[in-house]
Design an enzyme around this catalytic site. Structure first.
Site, PDB file in Angstrom:
ATOM      1  N   CYS A  90       4.820 -44.980  40.394  1.00  8.97           N
ATOM      2  CA  CYS A  90       5.234 -45.602  40.031  1.00  8.97           C
ATOM      3  C   CYS A  90       5.324 -46.887  38.360  1.00  8.97           C
ATOM      4  CB  CYS A  90       5.353 -47.194  41.139  1.00  8.97           C
ATOM      5  SG  CYS A  90       3.898 -47.589  41.381  1.00  8.97           S
TER       6      CYS A  90
ATOM      7  N   CYS B 166       1.693 -48.439  38.752  1.00  2.11           N
ATOM      8  CA  CYS B 166       0.850 -47.421  38.306  1.00  2.11           C
ATOM      9  C   CYS B 166       0.642 -47.604  36.671  1.00  2.11           C
ATOM     10  CB  CYS B 166       0.711 -46.511  38.882  1.00  2.11           C
ATOM     11  SG  CYS B 166       1.193 -46.281  40.772  1.00  2.11           S
TER      12      CYS B 166
ATOM     13  N   ASP C  52       0.051 -17.551  56.724  1.00  2.00           N
ATOM     14  CA  ASP C  52      -0.852 -18.025  56.705  1.00  2.00           C
ATOM     15  C   ASP C  52      -0.781 -19.197  57.963  1.00  2.00           C
ATOM     16  OD1 ASP C  52      -3.696 -19.166  56.656  1.00  2.00           O
ATOM     17  OD2 ASP C  52      -2.598 -21.320  55.426  1.00  2.00           O
TER      18      ASP C  52
END
Lengths: 51, 707
Positions: free
Chosen positions: B21, B24, B425
């Protein structure tokens, strides 16, 4: 005809101005991080840059 | 800052996946420069990278520490980014060309419309000259991507779609200039520039798609430990970069640290998370003398490891090599647009030549014959053809992205639409790949709050699973004081005069790590089991795949006992305990049988198989290597997006085929007109933009196709 002599250069000039602005912003890297640019308006930046 | 200014600055790039965001961004950019060694920091949010200018004597652990004090986990990125930046430069160049040709197109159109609406004599000449002044530099600038490619093809005595485009544009420009100079009635400058504009749009869309897939090698480096503390003497250690590690060195690997090299345990015991390498989700216990591998995560306790192989000799580097080789096979795939171009270029040349020859024979004179040949070249404008594929693909990719699926490459959609066998997998793909606590609802509220308090204090995967699981129940953590964590054993704390512990059950093997126990004063109170759960809609998705005519099979690196219940529940076949190499061979075997294999996997061990599959998908929780090797990534816990993506890919292919039909239909009508010399610039401009808009409009139908 006289009007054209004035208007055509004006139209071309304005278009070129827009093109130049686009190139300038592209070179400044303003299109590098589009998502970040949208978020940066929330960043408070009131302190002076340390020189 | 002064210290940084005194010594030379070096530039370093870090990958910081946790940037989420604006907060950050601000925290990183403003926080990092407070460190004396760091002069400047700039966040690139789109790529989740931070570019740092720092003093040359700043060591890597210090820099990572600076990130850590801000609460971010950073991974240094090597210098392998050159290739990616070259690709980004191509996109930028195309974007510039699009801008220039768009500007020129609009202005020339303005002038052309005046001519079409009846300007004559001196006015028409003036407008034609103005058009020429705009068009010629534009053709010279914006046409370069085509001229370059055409010239390359011609020099090797081949031809491609760019050859008729280049010849057409140049011929038309020169002819129009001649027309203008001789006061002719028609000039095709608008056609030439419009052709460039539409084609460049297609190229640019294509390039944007391809740009999303980059940096596979750097991602691999991110997964390696970046370095290690190495013993200099018996008591002192110092930091050595991964590249400088050599066999024989003894590293000290802390709990929670990734190994930077292959080696054998030379002291201590711990459990290691091998999921990156083998896909096995249960941690494996290692003791003195056991082999450990680079890239795996040390979970419990610090160990000493004597290095046996470093850098390019490690098992992880081996996987990278396999992946590179496997991906080369896929790059031979011929995209549908290229196949069309192969037919298209000779056909157009022949037609234009025929037109020229025909009119010459009919006695029209070289000037008019050339003009008609040029009209044929430009009206068979490949812009509808050039837009047919990228327009459909970018719209499909956009609507898939809103649905939580990221497509890396246009050809991925083409290949996805062809698959007829899915190899899946298990760990992290069919299952969620993270342990989930069982039976939490049977615990009483007091116990829940004790567990939550203890689990919150630890970053062990099982503790995190407990914290996550208990959030649903609206419990408050109990008031537990002096909590401390003993690596390998669990968390301990004091709760009103009693000692409470959460951790490994007393008297159980260390290897059976998917159980945890809460004890009060050493007396067990509750035992919680963990299991890696199937994705909620796994069965439904497998069924839907079958409905699309795609069979499924499990390829797992896990033990047979771990895979069998899953295979039984889903009712599909499974192959177990497969190494990356085995998976690669399984795919090659199926391909030899004529199957087009869709590989779905997440781990580093799936990397080569993902690269080798005809198409491949990885969940968003996959390792970076898995995500990079895969053609597309689906986010969230559901498996259905896999099926939706395949349906979307098939629908996209249908639209692409329709677009080709539209383009061909347009040519069938337009070419005879041009051939007969009936095409004026007005007709050419309308026909050309009309066909392009039709194709783009058809592609837009894909927008609403996914909810």
């Amino acid at each position: 005809m006289n009007g054209l002599i004035l208007l055509i250069p004006v139209a071309l000039g304005l278009g070129l101005l827009g093109l130049a602005a686009f190139f300038w912003s592209l070179r400044q890297g303003q299109f590098e991080d589009l998502d970040g640019a949208a978020l940066r308006i929330f960043v408070e930046d009131d302190q002076d840059q340390p020189s | 800052m002064t210290a940084a200014a005194a010594s030379a600055l070096v530039e370093r790039d870090f990958a910081v996946p946790d940037i989420r965001c604006a907060g950050c961004i601000a925290k990183l950019e403003q926080g990092l420069v407070r460190d004396k060694r760091i002069a400047a920091a700039r966040v690139n949010f789109t790529e989740k990278r931070v570019h740092v200018s720092c003093a040359s004597d700043a060591e890597m652990p210090d820099l990572l520490g600076a990130f850590a004090t801000l609460g971010f986990e950073a991974h240094p990125i090597g210098t392998g980014a050159d290739e990616a930046s070259a690709e980004a430069e191509t996109t930028r160049e195309l974007l510039r060309a699009v801008a220039v040709s768009g500007f020129a197109m609009m202005n020339i159109m303005l002038l052309s419309v005046s001519v079409w609406s009846g300007a004559t004599g001196a006015t028409r000449d003036l407008f034609h000259w103005l058009s020429a002044m705009i068009a010629l530099p534009t053709v010279a600038y914006a046409g370069r991507p085509f001229f370059r490619s055409a010239w390359r093809a011609l020099r090797h005595r081949r031809t491609n779609m760019d050859v008729p485009i280049s010849i057409g544009v140049l011929l038309v420009s020169v002819m129009s200039l001649y027309e203008t100079a001789t006061h002719g009635a028609h000039a095709y400058f608008d056609g030439a520039v419009m052709l460039l504009f539409f084609l460049l749009c297609g190229r640019w869309l294509d390039s944007v798609m391809r740009d999303r897939a980059r940096g596979g090698v750097t991602a691999l480096l991110r997964n390696m430990g970046t370095g290690a503390m190495v013993y200099r003497h018996e008591r002192s250690t110092h930091w050595v970069d991964a590249t400088a590690l050599e066999p024989g060195m003894v590293m000290l690997v802390a709990a929670g640290e990734r190994l930077a090299a292959d080696g054998v345990v030379a002291g201590g015991s711990s459990s290691i998370d091998l999921s990156l390498l083998t896909g096995e989700s249960a941690p494996q216990t290692v003791r003195l003398g056991d082999a450990v591998h680079a890239g795996t995560l040390n979970l419990d306790a610090p160990i000493r490891v004597r290095v046996t192989a470093a850098g390019a000799d490690t098992a992880i580097a081996d996987i990278a090599r396999l992946m590179g080789e496997a991906a080369q096979g896929k790059s031979r795939y011929v995209r549908i647009a290229d196949r069309a171009a192969r037919l298209y270029a000779p056909a157009v040349h022949t037609l234009a030549l025929l037109a020229f020859a025909g009119w010459m024979i009919a006695g029209a004179g070289w000037h008019q014959s050339l003009l008609i040949a040029a009209a044929v070249l430009i009206i068979t404008c490949p812009c509808a053809l050039g837009l047919a594929v990228p327009a459909a693909q970018i719209v499909a990719a956009g609507s898939l992205m809103r649905g939580g699926v990221l497509i890396k490459d246009g050809s991925a959609l083409e290949r996805l639409s062809e698959v007829d066998l899915a190899l899946v997998d298990k760990t992290g793909t069919l299952t969620l790949g993270r342990p989930e606590a069982h039976g939490l609802d049977r615990l009483d509220i007091g116990i829940k709050s004790l567990i939550l308090a203890l689990a919150q204090a630890s970053r062990h995967p099982l503790s995190e699973a407990l914290t996550r699981g208990l959030q649903v129940y609206d419990v408050r953590p109990a008031d537990i004081r002096s909590i401390r964590e003993t690596p390998g054993f669990g968390v301990e704390g004091h709760w009103s005069d009693r000692t409470v512990t959460l951790g490994r059950p007393i008297g159980t093997e260390l290897g059976d790590a998917l159980v945890t126990q809460l004890a009060v004063d050493g007396r067990p109170v509750a035992t919680i089991r963990f299991a890696d759960q199937l994705r909620p809609d796994a069965a439904e998705a497998i069924e839907a795949l079958r409905g699309e005519g795609i069979g499924a099979m499990i390829l797992s690196g896990d033990r047979a006992e771990a895979v069998a219940p899953v295979a039984r529940e889903l009712g599909i076949m499974a192959q177990t305990a497969m190494s990356p190499h085995d998976k690669l061979e399984a795919i090659a075997r199926q391909a030899a049988l004529g199957h087009k294999v869709l590989m779905i996997g997440d781990g580093l061990n799936d990397g080569p198989a993902l690269a080798a599959g005809h198409a491949s998908m990885a969940p968003g929780s996959a390792s970076d290597v898995g995500k990079n090797a895969a053609d597309c990534i689906f986010l969230g816990d559901r498996l259905m997006p896999v099926v939706e993506t395949i349906r979307m890919a098939r629908r996209t292919q249908a639209i692409v085929r329709q677009n080709f039909m539209l383009a061909i239909f347009y040519n069938v009508i337009a070419v005879p007109l041009a051939f007969l010399g009936l095409v004026t610039p007005l007709v050419a401009a309308i026909a050309m933009s009309g066909s392009s808009l039709l194709v783009v409009g058809n592609a837009l139908r894909l927008k609403a196709a996914i909810r």
